[in-house]
Design a protein around this motif. Structure first.
Motif, mmCIF file in Angstrom:
data_model
loop_
_atom_site.group_PDB
_atom_site.id
_atom_site.type_symbol
_atom_site.label_atom_id
_atom_site.label_comp_id
_atom_site.label_asym_id
_atom_site.label_seq_id
_atom_site.Cartn_x
_atom_site.Cartn_y
_atom_site.Cartn_z
ATOM 1 N N MET A 1 51.000 37.652 51.757
ATOM 2 C CA MET A 1 49.936 38.577 51.379
ATOM 3 C C MET A 1 48.593 37.847 51.339
ATOM 4 O O MET A 1 47.575 38.389 51.756
ATOM 5 N N THR A 2 48.611 36.615 50.828
ATOM 6 C CA THR A 2 47.378 35.820 50.766
ATOM 7 C C THR A 2 46.781 35.634 52.164
ATOM 8 O O THR A 2 45.566 35.741 52.356
ATOM 9 N N GLU A 3 47.645 35.386 53.155
ATOM 10 C CA GLU A 3 47.169 35.181 54.531
ATOM 11 C C GLU A 3 46.664 36.489 55.132
ATOM 12 O O GLU A 3 45.604 36.526 55.773
ATOM 13 N N ARG A 4 47.419 37.579 54.964
ATOM 14 C CA ARG A 4 47.052 38.860 55.582
ATOM 15 C C ARG A 4 45.767 39.437 54.995
ATOM 16 O O ARG A 4 45.022 40.137 55.680
ATOM 17 N N LEU A 5 45.525 39.174 53.708
ATOM 18 C CA LEU A 5 44.311 39.692 53.069
ATOM 19 C C LEU A 5 43.153 38.695 53.149
ATOM 20 O O LEU A 5 42.070 38.966 52.637
ATOM 21 N N HIS A 6 43.421 37.525 53.774
ATOM 22 C CA HIS A 6 42.390 36.491 53.948
ATOM 23 C C HIS A 6 41.807 36.051 52.605
ATOM 24 O O HIS A 6 40.581 35.922 52.446
ATOM 25 N N LEU A 7 42.697 35.830 51.625
ATOM 26 C CA LEU A 7 42.252 35.423 50.294
ATOM 27 C C LEU A 7 41.925 33.936 50.265
ATOM 28 O O LEU A 7 42.584 33.125 50.916
ATOM 29 N N HIS A 8 40.906 33.584 49.498
ATOM 30 C CA HIS A 8 40.547 32.188 49.353
ATOM 31 C C HIS A 8 39.918 31.981 47.973
ATOM 32 O O HIS A 8 39.496 32.930 47.300
ATOM 33 N N GLY A 9 39.855 30.719 47.558
ATOM 34 C CA GLY A 9 39.266 30.391 46.257
ATOM 35 C C GLY A 9 39.994 31.090 45.117
ATOM 36 O O GLY A 9 41.214 31.043 45.019
ATOM 37 N N SER A 10 39.241 31.763 44.263
ATOM 38 C CA SER A 10 39.818 32.425 43.081
ATOM 39 C C SER A 10 40.124 33.899 43.336
ATOM 40 O O SER A 10 40.373 34.653 42.383
ATOM 41 N N GLN A 11 40.131 34.337 44.601
ATOM 42 C CA GLN A 11 40.329 35.768 44.889
ATOM 43 C C GLN A 11 41.714 36.256 44.473
ATOM 44 O O GLN A 11 41.859 37.413 44.048
ATOM 45 N N TYR A 12 42.732 35.398 44.563
ATOM 46 C CA TYR A 12 44.062 35.811 44.100
ATOM 47 C C TYR A 12 44.030 36.109 42.601
ATOM 48 O O TYR A 12 44.594 37.099 42.130
ATOM 49 N N SER A 13 43.367 35.249 41.845
ATOM 50 C CA SER A 13 43.234 35.476 40.396
ATOM 51 C C SER A 13 42.460 36.758 40.120
ATOM 52 O O SER A 13 42.792 37.521 39.202
ATOM 53 N N TRP A 14 41.417 37.021 40.918
ATOM 54 C CA TRP A 14 40.621 38.225 40.700
ATOM 55 C C TRP A 14 41.404 39.494 41.027
ATOM 56 O O TRP A 14 41.152 40.543 40.419
ATOM 57 N N LEU A 15 42.357 39.423 41.958
ATOM 58 C CA LEU A 15 43.194 40.595 42.224
ATOM 59 C C LEU A 15 44.021 40.948 40.999
ATOM 60 O O LEU A 15 44.328 42.122 40.770
ATOM 61 N N SER A 16 44.400 39.947 40.233
ATOM 62 C CA SER A 16 45.102 40.210 38.973
ATOM 63 C C SER A 16 44.130 40.757 37.929
ATOM 64 O O SER A 16 44.406 41.744 37.253
ATOM 65 N N SER A 17 42.955 40.127 37.819
ATOM 66 C CA SER A 17 41.997 40.512 36.781
ATOM 67 C C SER A 17 41.418 41.899 36.995
ATOM 68 O O SER A 17 41.227 42.654 36.036
ATOM 69 N N VAL A 18 41.128 42.269 38.254
ATOM 70 C CA VAL A 18 40.453 43.544 38.515
ATOM 71 C C VAL A 18 41.348 44.721 38.126
ATOM 72 O O VAL A 18 40.863 45.783 37.718
ATOM 73 N N PHE A 19 42.655 44.528 38.214
ATOM 74 C CA PHE A 19 43.596 45.550 37.749
ATOM 75 C C PHE A 19 43.339 45.856 36.275
ATOM 76 O O PHE A 19 43.249 47.016 35.861
ATOM 77 N N TYR A 20 43.196 44.807 35.475
ATOM 78 C CA TYR A 20 43.045 44.983 34.030
ATOM 79 C C TYR A 20 41.632 45.366 33.626
ATOM 80 O O TYR A 20 41.418 45.835 32.506
ATOM 81 N N ILE A 21 40.664 45.169 34.515
ATOM 82 C CA ILE A 21 39.331 45.701 34.253
ATOM 83 C C ILE A 21 39.377 47.229 34.294
ATOM 84 O O ILE A 21 38.843 47.916 33.416
ATOM 85 N N GLY A 22 40.042 47.778 35.309
ATOM 86 C CA GLY A 22 40.245 49.229 35.362
ATOM 87 C C GLY A 22 41.063 49.721 34.190
ATOM 88 O O GLY A 22 40.772 50.768 33.586
ATOM 89 N N TYR A 23 42.095 48.958 33.839
ATOM 90 C CA TYR A 23 42.960 49.265 32.691
ATOM 91 C C TYR A 23 42.135 49.322 31.408
ATOM 92 O O TYR A 23 42.289 50.231 30.584
ATOM 93 N N LEU A 24 41.237 48.350 31.250
ATOM 94 C CA LEU A 24 40.423 48.267 30.039
ATOM 95 C C LEU A 24 39.437 49.426 29.935
ATOM 96 O O LEU A 24 39.261 50.010 28.857
ATOM 97 N N LEU A 25 38.799 49.797 31.042
ATOM 98 C CA LEU A 25 37.760 50.824 31.013
ATOM 99 C C LEU A 25 38.292 52.186 30.577
ATOM 100 O O LEU A 25 37.556 52.991 30.010
ATOM 101 N N LEU A 26 39.554 52.445 30.828
ATOM 102 C CA LEU A 26 40.096 53.764 30.493
ATOM 103 C C LEU A 26 40.783 53.797 29.127
ATOM 104 O O LEU A 26 41.333 54.830 28.745
ATOM 105 N N GLN A 27 40.771 52.689 28.384
ATOM 106 C CA GLN A 27 41.471 52.671 27.110
ATOM 107 C C GLN A 27 40.805 53.551 26.053
ATOM 108 O O GLN A 27 41.482 54.264 25.313
#
Length: 428
Positions: A1-27
């Motif tokens: 998945m990292t290769e197909r999405l051309h992820l680099h640097g901290s982008q893998y971590s941000w894919l995890s974090s951005v999920f919880y940003i949406g989660y947080l906004l709707l709480q």
């Protein structure tokens, strides 16, 4: 998945974090929604929409598109944790709640997911394994959402599987909880003020953030850490499965033990942090060149971390009364869960892979914090119970006839908080 999405640097971590940003906004909207809508239908609807988003991940070809889908998925998952906490409080006695919480929050996905990923990766398919997994889980989640809408009642009064006489029994069996039965009540800001003035609430907040930092590391980086031990890709996903099995056995065993040991939840909360702490010590300091299997055993020990979360959630369910207060506290738990999961991945620096020393160090601090919170929570509950026993108000409180006491908590329109019910005693 990292290769197909051309992820680099901290982008893998941000894919995890951005999920919880949406989660947080709707709480915060969720706090209000849970007091107005049938929570069984709300849960089912959220599952269906979330499941429909999963296959969209398989169509993503860049970080931006994947982050957008993950953000929407986070928003749709926002109501799941507080909804399940409220349902547990509605249907089960205080003694039953830890085991039920352990089962609905059980790491079945950690066990089943690793095995499924191994076989999907081994299968011959025109689709990459990661895309096929998103599609499989999407279909399964939509199906579960449909089942919830059709079959999951949010209250004994609309339980299709209960006869009229059994509806009354279902209400009476949870009467001793003294947390009320209905969540569909007018919004009451005084409940929120009451919650925020209680030290137990803030201990849960601190604990939930610390626990979710460890959750972010274990959930998102365990396969990468195992891969760093020198195992192949196929074995990496398979070797991640035992951690989920250990977590499930530990939290179910601890929950069953609470049925026979009075006020032992905080004790298991604290004790479960010890093997998890030892596990991260092993990962951090055992030399991988000669003892990689020992380090792998350390990773498995971190599975004990889930037990403390189950105990804390069951205590929130058992120790909170009042519709708005219950909703607010459950949503606060989910908010802290989101905050920890947003912050957690960024301790795992791309420059430190595959060993992630900063991430492992953060987990050690988090496990120690979790244990301290459990000890303080127990101490405060004991103090508050003793204060109520000594209270002049309590000593002068006239004994309520059984039928009157029954009405206070069996009627859907009763909305007293745990502080307002002088006979309420906190479990720990």
């Amino acid at each position: 998945m990292t290769e197909r999405l051309h992820l680099h640097g901290s982008q893998y971590s941000w894919l995890s974090s951005v999920f919880y940003i949406g989660y947080l906004l709707l709480q915060f909207p969720t706090t209000y929604i849970l007091t107005r809508l049938p929570i069984g239908k709300y849960l089912g609807g959220s599952l269906i929409l979330w499941g429909l988003c999963l296959p969209l991940m398989a169509t993503c070809s860049s970080f931006a598109s994947a982050a957008t889908v993950r953000f929407i998925m986070g928003m749709l998952e926002a109501g799941l944790l507080p909804t399940c906490v409220l349902l547990t409080a509605t249907w089960y006695t205080r003694e039953e709640q830890p085991l039920r919480t352990a089962l609905w929050f059980g790491p079945f996905s950690g066990i089943f997911g690793g095995v499924l990923a191994y076989f999907v990766d081994s299968a011959r398919s025109t689709l990459p394994a990661w895309k096929l997994l998103f599609i499989i889980y999407g279909v399964a989640t939509v199906a579960l959402g449909v089942v919830c809408i059709i079959a999951l009642p949010d209250h004994p009064d609309n339980a299709w599987f209960l006869r009229p006489s059994e509806v009354h029994q279902a209400k009476m069996r949870t009467q001793e909880n003294k947390t009320g039965l209905s969540t569909r009540q007018p919004w009451n800001f005084s409940h929120i003020f009451e919650a925020t003035k209680d030290a137990k609430y803030w201990l849960i907040v601190i604990f939930a953030i610390a626990q979710s930092i460890t959750n972010a590391g274990i959930t998102n980086f365990s396969p990468l850490i195992i891969s760093g031990f020198g195992y192949s890709r196929g074995y990496t996903v398979l070797l991640a499965a035992p951690q989920g099995g250990i977590a499930l056995v530990a939290q179910v065993a601890a929950s069953i033990a609470t049925l026979y040991m009075t006020d032992s939840r905080c004790l298991f909360w604290i004790l479960s942090c010890i093997p998890a702490f030892i596990g991260v010590l092993m990962i951090r300091f055992v030399p991988l060149s000669t003892h990689r299997n020992t380090a792998l055993m350390g990773l498995y020990l971190t599975g004990f971390y889930n037990t403390s979360w189950v105990m804390a959630m069951s205590l929130v369910s058992s120790n909170t009364a009042g519709a708005t207060k219950k909703s607010f506290t459950a949503v606060s738990l989910a908010i802290c869960y989101a905050v920890g999961n947003i912050v957690g991945p960024h301790f795992f620096l791309d420059s430190e892979k595959p060993h992630y020393h900063s991430g492992i160090d953060a987990m050690m601090v988090a496990f120690a914090t979790m244990a301290v919170c459990g000890g303080l929570y127990r101490y405060i509950c004991i103090l508050q119970n003793k204060a109520r026993d000594r209270s002049v108000q309590y000593r002068l409180l006239p004994a309520l006839p059984e039928e009157q006491d029954e009405t206070v908590f069996s009627e859907p329109d009763s909305d007293k908080t745990d502080k307002e019910v002088l006979t309420f005693r906190y479990t720990y």
